[in-house]
Design a protein around this motif. Structure first.
Motif, PDB file in Angstrom:
ATOM      1  N   GLY A  15       0.821  -1.200   0.000  1.00 48.50           N
ATOM      2  CA  GLY A  15       0.000   0.000   0.000  1.00 48.50           C
ATOM      3  C   GLY A  15       0.858   1.253   0.000  1.00 48.50           C
ATOM      4  O   GLY A  15       1.969   1.260   0.536  1.00 48.50           O
ATOM      5  N   LEU A  16       0.382   2.290  -0.645  1.00 51.02           N
ATOM      6  CA  LEU A  16       1.107   3.558  -0.695  1.00 51.02           C
ATOM      7  C   LEU A  16       0.530   4.540   0.310  1.00 51.02           C
ATOM      8  O   LEU A  16      -0.676   4.739   0.362  1.00 51.02           O
ATOM      9  CB  LEU A  16       1.005   4.172  -2.092  1.00 51.02           C
ATOM     10  N   GLN A  17       1.402   5.127   1.116  1.00 50.19           N
ATOM     11  CA  GLN A  17       0.953   6.208   1.992  1.00 50.19           C
ATOM     12  C   GLN A  17       0.571   7.386   1.115  1.00 50.19           C
ATOM     13  O   GLN A  17       1.304   7.764   0.209  1.00 50.19           O
ATOM     14  CB  GLN A  17       2.082   6.587   2.947  1.00 50.19           C
ATOM     15  N   SER A  18      -0.584   7.972   1.355  1.00 50.84           N
ATOM     16  CA  SER A  18      -1.075   9.015   0.461  1.00 50.84           C
ATOM     17  C   SER A  18      -0.222  10.285   0.562  1.00 50.84           C
ATOM     18  O   SER A  18       0.404  10.546   1.592  1.00 50.84           O
ATOM     19  CB  SER A  18      -2.532   9.348   0.795  1.00 50.84           C
ATOM     20  N   PRO A  19      -0.202  11.096  -0.503  1.00 49.09           N
ATOM     21  CA  PRO A  19       0.545  12.362  -0.451  1.00 49.09           C
ATOM     22  C   PRO A  19       0.090  13.268   0.682  1.00 49.09           C
ATOM     23  O   PRO A  19       0.903  13.975   1.280  1.00 49.09           O
ATOM     24  CB  PRO A  19       0.251  12.990  -1.824  1.00 49.09           C
ATOM     25  N   ARG A 199      -2.047   0.291   7.174  1.00 51.24           N
ATOM     26  CA  ARG A 199      -1.520   0.562   5.834  1.00 51.24           C
ATOM     27  C   ARG A 199      -2.508  -0.018   4.817  1.00 51.24           C
ATOM     28  O   ARG A 199      -3.696   0.089   5.034  1.00 51.24           O
ATOM     29  CB  ARG A 199      -0.118  -0.045   5.676  1.00 51.24           C
ATOM     30  N   LYS A 200      -2.067  -0.527   3.714  1.00 50.82           N
ATOM     31  CA  LYS A 200      -2.930  -1.050   2.653  1.00 50.82           C
ATOM     32  C   LYS A 200      -3.986  -0.018   2.259  1.00 50.82           C
ATOM     33  O   LYS A 200      -3.689   1.057   1.788  1.00 50.82           O
ATOM     34  CB  LYS A 200      -3.568  -2.384   3.079  1.00 50.82           C
ATOM     35  N   TRP A 201      -5.266  -0.329   2.516  1.00 46.72           N
ATOM     36  CA  TRP A 201      -6.374   0.468   1.989  1.00 46.72           C
ATOM     37  C   TRP A 201      -6.601   1.768   2.751  1.00 46.72           C
ATOM     38  O   TRP A 201      -7.123   2.729   2.196  1.00 46.72           O
ATOM     39  CB  TRP A 201      -7.654  -0.368   1.984  1.00 46.72           C
ATOM     40  N   LEU A 202      -6.214   1.815   4.011  1.00 44.34           N
ATOM     41  CA  LEU A 202      -6.373   3.060   4.763  1.00 44.34           C
ATOM     42  C   LEU A 202      -5.300   4.074   4.383  1.00 44.34           C
ATOM     43  O   LEU A 202      -5.444   5.267   4.654  1.00 44.34           O
ATOM     44  CB  LEU A 202      -6.344   2.769   6.264  1.00 44.34           C
ATOM     45  N   ARG A 203      -4.219   3.595   3.775  1.00 44.87           N
ATOM     46  CA  ARG A 203      -3.105   4.437   3.328  1.00 44.87           C
ATOM     47  C   ARG A 203      -2.466   5.197   4.481  1.00 44.87           C
ATOM     48  O   ARG A 203      -2.011   6.339   4.328  1.00 44.87           O
ATOM     49  CB  ARG A 203      -3.548   5.403   2.228  1.00 44.87           C
ATOM     50  N   GLY A 204      -2.409   4.548   5.624  1.00 46.58           N
ATOM     51  CA  GLY A 204      -1.764   5.125   6.790  1.00 46.58           C
ATOM     52  C   GLY A 204      -0.365   4.565   6.968  1.00 46.58           C
ATOM     53  O   GLY A 204       0.252   4.087   6.017  1.00 46.58           O
ATOM     54  N   PRO A 205       0.144   4.572   8.191  1.00 44.96           N
ATOM     55  CA  PRO A 205       1.538   4.181   8.431  1.00 44.96           C
ATOM     56  C   PRO A 205       1.750   2.673   8.449  1.00 44.96           C
ATOM     57  O   PRO A 205       0.842   1.901   8.755  1.00 44.96           O
ATOM     58  CB  PRO A 205       1.817   4.772   9.813  1.00 44.96           C
ATOM     59  N   ARG A 206       2.965   2.259   8.116  1.00 48.47           N
ATOM     60  CA  ARG A 206       3.378   0.878   8.312  1.00 48.47           C
ATOM     61  C   ARG A 206       3.797   0.705   9.776  1.00 48.47           C
ATOM     62  O   ARG A 206       4.055   1.662  10.489  1.00 48.47           O
ATOM     63  CB  ARG A 206       4.546   0.532   7.404  1.00 48.47           C
ATOM     64  N   GLY A 207       3.849  -0.546  10.227  1.00 50.23           N
ATOM     65  CA  GLY A 207       4.268  -0.801  11.597  1.00 50.23           C
ATOM     66  C   GLY A 207       3.214  -0.450  12.618  1.00 50.23           C
ATOM     67  O   GLY A 207       3.528  -0.158  13.779  1.00 50.23           O
TER      68      GLY A 207
END
Length: 375
Positions: A15-19, A199-207
């Motif tokens: 997943g990509l963290q959003s801009p 992360r993934k669909w929420l596009r928040g932080p990893r870990g």
């Protein structure tokens, strides 16, 4: 160095963290640097309840029943290790993630007597009438993903959660592929435990991951097998740590402030976009995957998309060949390994499975480009 025209269609994985989230972190760090060595007031007062409130509201749960950990696997391990599984049956959805099954078989000394698949119909969805006959006093727990990782199937958890089950039998839902792309409300789902990644669909932080545990489920669990000091309190009379009778017993002892800021920003962005708009946008893209796949003689795994995951079967292509074509076109998508869902007998054993999982930033042109790369 990655190409500038990289097309990312793998949001169901890393997943990509959003801009917007990244910009929020950048602003925060710049303000911290400017204030150093003094401490900014915002940093001093930012604490976990701020984040917990937002996530609890988002999933329809009381704040006291939400905990945070490093990953869904870590939180699932703590839950499984707290349950009495000795000598009893477990009912598991066919699309259950492999690591969860490994946890059930290996964690601790109280392994279940048998792991059985929840009954499904010809289309692969739950068969409530048949499942009702599977559930008896001998069942220790029921486990299922909300959305399956490979097929992208959205299981009817609401129907499963409405079935009668013994008071000692929690319904445990893995929402790692659900939170952020489909509605997650623990009251509607009727579940006792829910884990999900930020992360993934929420596009928040990893870990970072979240855990919901109902009060009745807490009462049936053993004391935390992997206690963190954040979930314990010192009894001044006995000078012993006591386990809290709420989900905070599972809290990580230290949650990064930056992760909390990123998560709060991600939740805020999703609320601004609205889940309905996101779902309509992603459905348009996954339907395009299905349309182009059928035109090219490939088979979508489902009759129609049920989530933001569109997986197609390429019967005559080896997995390495498919991956090489995508790499050559600067496309990031997932060539699936069926070992990730070892109990899912519906998955084809030959050819390759390509999972395309678009998000808000993707367009129809991205889908067209990815499908053209397979020719």
């Amino acid at each position: 160095m990655l190409p500038s025209d990289l097309c990312y269609l793998n949001n169901a994985s890393v997943g990509l963290q959003s801009p917007a989230v990244s910009a929020c972190l950048k602003e925060w760090l710049e303000a911290e640097m400017a204030a150093y060595p003094r401490q900014r007031l915002e940093s001093a007062i930012w604490d976990l309840p701020t984040t917990r409130t937002r996530l609890a509201t988002m999933i329809g749960a009381p704040e006291a029943q939400v905990a945070f950990g490093a990953s869904t696997s870590q939180l699932m391990a703590q839950v499984v290790g707290s349950l009495n599984l000795a000598g009893r049956r477990l009912l598991i959805a066919p699309g259950e993630w492999a690591s969860n099954i490994v946890l059930l078989r290996r964690l601790g000394s109280e392994s279940p007597r048998n792991i059985e698949l929840l009954a499904t119909d010809a289309d692969g969805q739950f068969d409530p009438a048949a499942i009702a006959h599977q559930i008896d006093e001998d069942v220790a727990a029921i486990l299922t993903p909300l959305v399956t990782s490979i097929e992208g199937r959205r299981y009817d958890i609401e129907a499963l959660g409405s079935l009668p089950r013994p008071s000692h039998c929690p319904l445990i839902v893995d929402a790692a592929q659900g939170l952020g792309q489909v509605e997650v409300d623990v009251r509607r789902l009727g579940c006792d435990v829910l884990v999900a990644t930020t992360r993934k669909w929420l596009r928040g932080p990893r870990g970072m991951a979240l855990l919901y545990v109902s009060q009745p489920a807490m009462a049936m669990m053993h004391p935390n097998p992997a206690p963190e000091l954040a979930g314990l309190r010192l009894n001044l009379e006995t000078q012993r740590f006591i386990d809290l009778p709420q989900a905070r017993r599972f809290d990580a002892s230290d949650v990064s402030v930056m992760n909390q800021i990123a998560l709060t920003a991600a939740v805020g962005e999703l609320q601004q976009i609205t889940l309905d708009h996101l779902q309509r946008h992603v459905t348009t893209l996954t339907e395009r995957v299905y349309e182009l796949a059928r035109d090219r003689g490939f088979r979508p795994l489902l009759q129609h998309p049920e989530s933001g995951i569109a997986t197609i079967h390429l019967p005559d292509a080896a997995p390495l060949q498919t991956r090489q074509k995508l790499d050559a076109a600067s496309i990031v998508a997932k060539v699936c390994d069926t070992a990730a869902e070892p109990l899912n007998i519906r998955l084809p054993a030959t050819g390759s499975l390509l999972r395309i999982s678009p998000h808000w930033h993707n367009t129809l042109e991205d889908i067209d480009r990815a499908m053209a790369a397979l020719e």
